[in-house]
Design a protein around this motif. Structure first.
Motif, PDB file in Angstrom:
ATOM      1  N   ILE A 101     -41.403 100.787 -47.592  1.00  0.00           N
ATOM      2  CA  ILE A 101     -41.175 100.957 -49.029  1.00  0.00           C
ATOM      3  C   ILE A 101     -41.347 102.419 -49.421  1.00  0.00           C
ATOM      4  O   ILE A 101     -40.515 102.975 -50.146  1.00  0.00           O
ATOM      5  CB  ILE A 101     -42.121 100.040 -49.822  1.00  0.00           C
ATOM      6  N   SER A 102     -42.408 103.062 -48.940  1.00  0.00           N
ATOM      7  CA  SER A 102     -42.646 104.469 -49.271  1.00  0.00           C
ATOM      8  C   SER A 102     -41.543 105.365 -48.733  1.00  0.00           C
ATOM      9  O   SER A 102     -41.085 106.284 -49.417  1.00  0.00           O
ATOM     10  CB  SER A 102     -43.993 104.921 -48.718  1.00  0.00           C
ATOM     11  N   THR A 103     -41.105 105.100 -47.517  1.00  0.00           N
ATOM     12  CA  THR A 103     -40.025 105.896 -46.930  1.00  0.00           C
ATOM     13  C   THR A 103     -38.727 105.716 -47.709  1.00  0.00           C
ATOM     14  O   THR A 103     -38.013 106.683 -47.986  1.00  0.00           O
ATOM     15  CB  THR A 103     -39.821 105.511 -45.453  1.00  0.00           C
ATOM     16  N   ALA A 104     -38.430 104.479 -48.070  1.00  0.00           N
ATOM     17  CA  ALA A 104     -37.201 104.200 -48.824  1.00  0.00           C
ATOM     18  C   ALA A 104     -37.228 104.880 -50.183  1.00  0.00           C
ATOM     19  O   ALA A 104     -36.244 105.514 -50.588  1.00  0.00           O
ATOM     20  CB  ALA A 104     -37.018 102.692 -48.977  1.00  0.00           C
ATOM     21  N   LEU A 105     -38.346 104.784 -50.900  1.00  0.00           N
ATOM     22  CA  LEU A 105     -38.433 105.413 -52.219  1.00  0.00           C
ATOM     23  C   LEU A 105     -38.410 106.932 -52.129  1.00  0.00           C
ATOM     24  O   LEU A 105     -37.803 107.596 -52.974  1.00  0.00           O
ATOM     25  CB  LEU A 105     -39.692 104.946 -52.938  1.00  0.00           C
ATOM     26  N   LEU A 106     -39.042 107.484 -51.103  1.00  0.00           N
ATOM     27  CA  LEU A 106     -39.022 108.938 -50.932  1.00  0.00           C
ATOM     28  C   LEU A 106     -37.608 109.430 -50.623  1.00  0.00           C
ATOM     29  O   LEU A 106     -37.140 110.411 -51.211  1.00  0.00           O
ATOM     30  CB  LEU A 106     -39.998 109.342 -49.834  1.00  0.00           C
ATOM     31  N   MET A 107     -36.921 108.740 -49.732  1.00  0.00           N
ATOM     32  CA  MET A 107     -35.548 109.114 -49.380  1.00  0.00           C
ATOM     33  C   MET A 107     -34.629 109.005 -50.603  1.00  0.00           C
ATOM     34  O   MET A 107     -33.866 109.922 -50.908  1.00  0.00           O
ATOM     35  CB  MET A 107     -35.036 108.215 -48.260  1.00  0.00           C
ATOM     36  N   TRP A 108     -34.729 107.881 -51.309  1.00  0.00           N
ATOM     37  CA  TRP A 108     -33.875 107.654 -52.472  1.00  0.00           C
ATOM     38  C   TRP A 108     -34.148 108.682 -53.560  1.00  0.00           C
ATOM     39  O   TRP A 108     -33.213 109.230 -54.150  1.00  0.00           O
ATOM     40  CB  TRP A 108     -34.098 106.236 -53.006  1.00  0.00           C
ATOM     41  N   SER A 109     -35.420 108.961 -53.810  1.00  0.00           N
ATOM     42  CA  SER A 109     -35.783 109.901 -54.877  1.00  0.00           C
ATOM     43  C   SER A 109     -35.316 111.313 -54.578  1.00  0.00           C
ATOM     44  O   SER A 109     -34.804 112.004 -55.461  1.00  0.00           O
ATOM     45  CB  SER A 109     -37.295 109.897 -55.085  1.00  0.00           C
ATOM     46  N   CYS A 110     -35.495 111.742 -53.337  1.00  0.00           N
ATOM     47  CA  CYS A 110     -35.060 113.104 -52.972  1.00  0.00           C
ATOM     48  C   CYS A 110     -33.549 113.259 -53.113  1.00  0.00           C
ATOM     49  O   CYS A 110     -33.068 114.298 -53.567  1.00  0.00           O
ATOM     50  CB  CYS A 110     -35.510 113.443 -51.561  1.00  0.00           C
ATOM     51  N   PHE A 111     -32.801 112.247 -52.733  1.00  0.00           N
ATOM     52  CA  PHE A 111     -31.354 112.351 -52.890  1.00  0.00           C
ATOM     53  C   PHE A 111     -30.961 112.253 -54.355  1.00  0.00           C
ATOM     54  O   PHE A 111     -30.063 112.966 -54.813  1.00  0.00           O
ATOM     55  CB  PHE A 111     -30.645 111.261 -52.082  1.00  0.00           C
ATOM     56  N   HIS A 164     -46.180 109.368 -55.470  1.00  0.00           N
ATOM     57  CA  HIS A 164     -46.868 108.199 -54.932  1.00  0.00           C
ATOM     58  C   HIS A 164     -46.519 107.943 -53.469  1.00  0.00           C
ATOM     59  O   HIS A 164     -47.383 107.516 -52.688  1.00  0.00           O
ATOM     60  CB  HIS A 164     -46.599 106.966 -55.790  1.00  0.00           C
ATOM     61  N   SER A 165     -45.297 108.201 -53.086  1.00  0.00           N
ATOM     62  CA  SER A 165     -44.936 108.051 -51.674  1.00  0.00           C
ATOM     63  C   SER A 165     -45.671 109.065 -50.811  1.00  0.00           C
ATOM     64  O   SER A 165     -46.211 108.716 -49.750  1.00  0.00           O
ATOM     65  CB  SER A 165     -43.424 108.225 -51.488  1.00  0.00           C
ATOM     66  N   LEU A 166     -45.715 110.310 -51.260  1.00  0.00           N
ATOM     67  CA  LEU A 166     -46.429 111.334 -50.496  1.00  0.00           C
ATOM     68  C   LEU A 166     -47.928 111.063 -50.451  1.00  0.00           C
ATOM     69  O   LEU A 166     -48.574 111.302 -49.417  1.00  0.00           O
ATOM     70  CB  LEU A 166     -46.149 112.719 -51.079  1.00  0.00           C
ATOM     71  N   LEU A 167     -48.486 110.547 -51.549  1.00  0.00           N
ATOM     72  CA  LEU A 167     -49.900 110.189 -51.537  1.00  0.00           C
ATOM     73  C   LEU A 167     -50.181 109.049 -50.557  1.00  0.00           C
ATOM     74  O   LEU A 167     -51.223 109.030 -49.897  1.00  0.00           O
ATOM     75  CB  LEU A 167     -50.374 109.807 -52.940  1.00  0.00           C
ATOM     76  N   TRP A 168     -49.258 108.094 -50.441  1.00  0.00           N
ATOM     77  CA  TRP A 168     -49.447 107.013 -49.485  1.00  0.00           C
ATOM     78  C   TRP A 168     -49.435 107.558 -48.058  1.00  0.00           C
ATOM     79  O   TRP A 168     -50.271 107.189 -47.245  1.00  0.00           O
ATOM     80  CB  TRP A 168     -48.369 105.942 -49.642  1.00  0.00           C
ATOM     81  N   PHE A 169     -48.475 108.452 -47.762  1.00  0.00           N
ATOM     82  CA  PHE A 169     -48.425 109.056 -46.426  1.00  0.00           C
ATOM     83  C   PHE A 169     -49.689 109.867 -46.148  1.00  0.00           C
ATOM     84  O   PHE A 169     -50.236 109.826 -45.044  1.00  0.00           O
ATOM     85  CB  PHE A 169     -47.183 109.934 -46.261  1.00  0.00           C
TER      86      PHE A 169
END
Length: 114
Positions: free
Chosen positions: A52-62, A27-32
């Motif tokens: 929000i998208s950046t934070a969730l993408l960063m958190w999820s990848c880690f 969902h974060s990548l789809l938003w970008f």
């Protein structure tokens, strides 16, 4: 997904974690992707959803690197698992700071529209 997991186990079920992480990442990548395709004149950093998208993408990848080998490192390398846990705590703080920035941006947009 809920039919294939055991909620009564004491250990964390990695399938639930990976499903949630996949949801956040997709969902974060789809938003970008949507932001890039439908270009507008506003700065992307002024959009609260960017933070929000950046934070969730960063958190999820880690978190993928934290949750996937968690049980292996608990047996083999406890010190590295502790290092990953400390790193996850730092990532959590950064993520919540980004959420706070998002709230500030949202409030600023609301005040400008009035």
């Amino acid at each position: 997904m809920f039919f294939f997991t055991r909620f009564t186990d004491y250990d964390f079920d990695k399938k639930i974690g990976i499903t949630l992480l996949s949801f956040y990442i997709i969902h974060s990548l789809l938003w970008f992707y949507q932001k890039i395709i439908f270009f507008n004149e506003y700065r992307i950093t002024d959009d609260p959803a960017f933070w929000i998208s950046t934070a969730l993408l960063m958190w999820s990848c880690f978190f993928v690197f934290r949750v996937t080998p968690m049980f292996y490192f608990a047996k083999e390398d406890k010190e590295f698992l502790d290092f990953l846990r400390d790193g996850q705590n730092i990532i959590n703080i950064i993520m919540y700071a980004m959420f706070y920035i998002s709230l500030l941006k949202y409030e600023k947009l609301n005040n400008e529209s009035r």
